[in-house]
Design an enzyme around this catalytic site. Structure first.
Site, short mmCIF file in Angstrom:
data_model
loop_
_atom_site.label_atom_id
_atom_site.label_comp_id
_atom_site.label_asym_id
_atom_site.label_seq_id
_atom_site.Cartn_x
_atom_site.Cartn_y
_atom_site.Cartn_z
N ASP A 63 1.23 -2.00 -3.85
CA ASP A 63 2.34 -1.33 -4.54
C ASP A 63 1.86 -0.46 -5.69
OD1 ASP A 63 1.39 -3.39 -6.07
OD2 ASP A 63 3.36 -4.17 -6.66
N CYS A 85 -2.60 -2.72 -6.95
CA CYS A 85 -3.50 -3.56 -6.15
C CYS A 85 -4.79 -3.88 -6.90
CB CYS A 85 -3.79 -2.87 -4.82
SG CYS A 85 -4.57 -1.26 -4.97
N HIS A 144 -7.30 1.09 -1.45
CA HIS A 144 -6.73 -0.25 -1.60
C HIS A 144 -7.84 -1.23 -1.99
CE1 HIS A 144 -3.80 -3.37 -1.23
NE2 HIS A 144 -4.48 -4.00 -0.29
#
Length: 867
Positions: A614, A617, A738
């Site tokens: 979101d 991370c 990510h």
């Protein structure tokens, strides 16, 4: 009765409104407005009092003609006082201004205030009356100064002219005016208030007027002021309807029997603005009342709103058709489905018939419903918009699918090649970060030197082992398989199939068909075969088939041997030197990045802990890793707040990262300070992606190192702000967008050097390999006793050999060798039969390799024993 008091007339309960109206008629006051409505009681009473005060009953012997002239000269309506005029409502005030011939609009087209209108009415009433035009005798007796003034009013050039010439020119001009002007002056009620100038109107008012004339909202949004004026002028507005007469008495008085009028043109029955404001159903009812049967070759059911308006204007306008735009045929894409849904069924039906509707969904137009008409209109517009059909290429034939795993062996070599079953996996969608975030989040990792440039016609390579001895997963199936061996050198690939000579150390291959594994991004068009070389090169991006080795899980690497990145905040690069941007990470070409990271982490001895993607991370991953590995609890909000607080108080920390903080490229102190504030403000917002600068700040705050497992390079990288920090926090990093948390699978990780030795082609077994030397007795007793000869050994020849071995073999003592106990890692519980089959498939080739090695060792033992 006409001498009634004003207060009694207004407030006395003796007189009702009807009595006041009758009294006004008797006293010569008109109780009706120009629009036919009754005036208020206060206005009627005021006019009665004013009428009586201006014309009191006279006992003098005045003629009736003089009385009539006095009544005609004095208008009781326009003679209202300003005080009484200000008390009128808007309707009566507008009617009063129109009746008295007062301009009630400003030059800009706005309505004047009530005070201004009342003042104009009183001034016009109190102004002196126009004098009679002078006759010939008056001109003769007029002095030269007045003659010049009169000539100037009549637009006569009076300069350099004598008095007689001026008298002649003025008399001639007055006679011409009398012959053109009507016999009597027009009544005040005939004067109309001038309409507002359309050029001076505001754009908002022009839009409202254009909308009343039938313009759509979509069209109005695209039009500017000049286009609005042109549109309004193009729509010829019909004149206003006939105004009602004020009273029968005035009507009789206005038409004198001795004077005949010219016939005025018939005014239209309908106005375009009124018709356009009505619905289609109302227009159809009006058209039926006018006797509509067919108009412009259209029946009433096929007529659009514009057709109905044109018909009614034609019928009610005395046969004169106004210049209204004809209905335009719908364009290729007239309206969307939402706009069509707002139309009525008759309009949709007429539009569908204009597209040639005859039969749709096996129904006639009378049987179709609203949604059917909308579907037909949209389908017709799509057909008109669709380009001609293009020639499409045939889909490529898929490569054969292998349902089982087989072994392919060569003629002279005992090596084995594994044929892998290839399944196509759909690519998992990955979000691509913005350019600014992507640049700032990339760790400084140089590209691998073993990266090979891609060729236009890629061929199949032999699978290259990485430092764990495993092959990364991929998602693309090759079209034509082939085998490419390992080679240390990098050679450009050719576009045509080629066969390279074998190296001296390579063993000849069999002619059996070769199979390769998946290629990550491209399909080879032409196979190529290359020999196998004993050397092993680093892993490249294109994996291929190789002999597999036993799956031995290596422990996590020792962070002490990994290169750490240390930044000294006190060192500030000079402002004149522009820092070069570091290279981007190599793009990840795999299929499912999350799954691939789990496999890579498991090989390195770690387990991936998923983290919500979101925008927080990085902070979530750091918090989870701290809790799982160091038993320290931090929320992602706390970590983000600590980073913002540290950067706010230590702005010099960002000086080494000018290229990532400065967006405009200017390195001046003022611009740098603005960019630092902007960077800190952005990082403070929840959901903003963290970058490697945040990792270094967290390293400085928490006094830890971060061991980052990067999926793109498949290696660990230590990120720290100081090499003296001891705690090591593992993190996972996927394709520059990510972060995930990692936790070790083992309780005590074993330190492993970063530069690992290549995996041997034949994996070691749990038993030590036999040391075989010819003509020397083996140290390990064979599994078959010498007294019992196996069937594969031939019988002893009858002829005694002439040569005898120098050393006579002796039986080894029956002492069992000391074999170290096997070491097994923690066993992962299997959740399904599929995982069990996958593990069995991984072990199967290695077991066959062990069996073949044992068979060769047994054969060599028998040869050494002379058996």
């Amino acid at each position: 009765m006409c001498d009634i008091d004003l207060k009694t007339c207004e407030k006395s309960s003796k007189y009702k409104k009807k009595d006041i109206v009758d009294l006004g008629k008797k006293c010569g006051v008109d109780p009706y407005l120009p629009n036919g409505r009754e005036k208020t009681r206060q206005v009627i009473c005021t006019e009665i009092v004013n009428q009586y005060s201006t014309n009191p009953p006279s006992s003098s012997s005045e003629s009736d003609d003089d009385e009539d002239m006095g009544k005609q000269d004095q208008d009781p309506i326009c003679g209202i006082s300003e005080k009484e005029c200000n008390k009128l409502d808007n309707v009566n005030l507008l009617a009063l201004g129109e009746y008295c011939g007062v301009d009630i609009y400003t030059p800009e087209g706005n309505l004047k205030t009530s005070k201004t209108i009342c003042k104009s009415v009183s001034l016009k009433q109190s102004s002196p009356k126009a004098q009679k035009s002078p006759n010939k005798n008056d001109l003769i007796n007029m002095d030269p100064a007045n003659l010049k003034k009169l000539a100037k009013k009549l637009d006569i050039d009076w300069k350099k002219k004598d008095i007689k010439e001026l008298q002649y020119l003025i008399a001639k001009k007055l006679n011409s005016i009398k012959s053109v002007s009507p016999s009597r002056s027009p009544s005040p009620r005939r004067s109309r208030s001038p309409s507002p100038n359309i050029q001076n109107m505001k754009k908002k008012e022009l839009k409202a007027l254009a909308k009343a004339l039938g313009a759509s909202d979509k069209k109005l949004d695209k039009m500017d002021k000049n286009q609005l004026i042109e549109y309004i002028l193009s729509r010829k507005k019909s004149p206003s309807p006939v105004r009602k007469s004020r009273s029968p008495s005035l009507r009789q008085r206005s038409r004198s029997p001795g004077r005949s009028r010219s016939n005025s043109p018939v005014r239209p029955k309908y106005r375009a603005a009124d018709l356009l404001g009505k619905k289609v159903v109302e227009l159809k009812e009006l058209a039926k009342m006018e006797g509509l049967k067919k108009w412009k070759d259209k029946t009433p059911s096929k007529m659009l709103k514009q057709d109905l308006v044109d018909f009614l204007l034609h019928v009610g306008g005395g046969g004169q058709l106004p210049k209204t735009p004809s209905p335009v045929k719908p364009s290729a894409s007239p309206k969307t489905r939402a706009e069509l849904a707002l139309l009525k069924v008759p309009e949709l039906k007429a539009m569908a018939l204009s597209y040639g509707l005859k039969n749709f969904k096996d129904k006639t137009p009378s049987q179709l419903r609203k949604n059917d008409f909308i579907d037909f209109i949209i389908l017709s517009t799509q057909k008109s918009q669709s380009p001609p059909p293009s020639i499409r290429s045939k889909p490529r034939s898929s490569s054969p699918k292998y349902k089982t795993k087989d072994l392919v062996t060569t003629d002279e070599s005992d090596g084995e090649i594994v044929v892998k079953k290839i399944t196509r996996k759909p690519k998992s969608p990955r979000r691509s970060p913005p350019a600014s975030v992507r640049r700032s989040r990339t760790p400084s990792v140089p590209k691998s030197p073993s990266a090979r440039p891609r060729s236009k016609s890629p061929s199949v390579r032999a699978e290259i082992t990485d430092d764990e001895g495993e092959t990364p997963p991929s998602s693309v199936r090759p079209k034509s398989p082939s085998v490419r061996p390992k080679s240390p050198s990098v050679r450009p690939r050719s576009k045509s199939p080629s066969v390279r000579p074998k190296s001296p150390s390579a063993r000849p291959r069999s002619k059996s068909p070769s199979v390769r594994s998946k290629s990550p991004s491209v399909r080879p068009k032409s196979p190529s075969v290359r020999p196998k070389s004993p050397s092993v090169r680093p892993r490249s991006k294109s994996p291929s088939v190789r002999p597999k080795s036993p799956s031995v899980r290596p422990p996590p690497p020792d962070p002490s041997n990994s290169p750490s990145i240390t930044v000294d905040p006190s060192v500030t690069p000079p402002s004149s030197v522009k820092i070069k941007k570091r290279p981007e990470l190599p793009e990840y070409k795999g299929g499912n990045a999350d799954r691939d990271l789990e496999i890579l982490a498991r090989r390195r001895g770690y387990k991936v802990i998923p983290v919500k993607g979101d925008g927080n991370c990085l902070f979530r991953a750091v918090g989870k890793s701290l809790r799982l590995n160091q038993n320290i609890k931090y929320s992602h909000e706390d970590l983000r707040a600590q980073v913002v607080t540290y950067l706010t108080s230590h702005k010099e920390f960002l000086e080494p990262y000018l290229e990532y903080v400065t967006e405009s490229g200017d390195t001046t102190p003022q611009e740098y300070a603005k960019n630092v504030e902007r960077y800190i403000k952005n990082i403070s917002k929840p959901g903003t992606w963290g970058d490697f600068i945040c990792l270094r700040v967290l390293s400085e705050i928490l006094k830890v190192k971060f061991n980052l497992l990067i999926l793109n390079t498949r290696n660990f990288q230590v990120i720290s702000n100081n090499d003296t920090f001891k705690p090591l926090i593992p993190l996972g990093f996927i394709d520059d967008y990510h972060y995930t948390a990692l936790t070790p699978l083992y309780a005590e990780p074993i330190a492993v050097l970063e530069n690992e030795t290549p995996t041997p082609s034949i994996a070691p077994s749990i038993r030590p390999p036999p040391s075989i030397i010819p003509s020397i007795a083996p140290s390990v007793r064979p599994s078959i006793a010498p007294s019992v000869r196996p069937s594969i050994v031939p019988a002893t020849p009858s002829i005694v050999p002439s040569l005898k071995p120098s050393v006579v073999p002796k039986l080894t003592p029956s002492i069992a060798p000391k074999i170290p106990p096997p070491v097994f890692g923690p066993v992962k519980p299997l959740s399904s039969t599929r995982e069990l089959l996958e593990e069995a498939d991984k072990v199967h080739p290695y077991v066959r390799e062990d069996i073949s090695q044992l068979a060769r060792a047994e054969e060599q033992i028998l040869v050494s024993l002379g058996m």
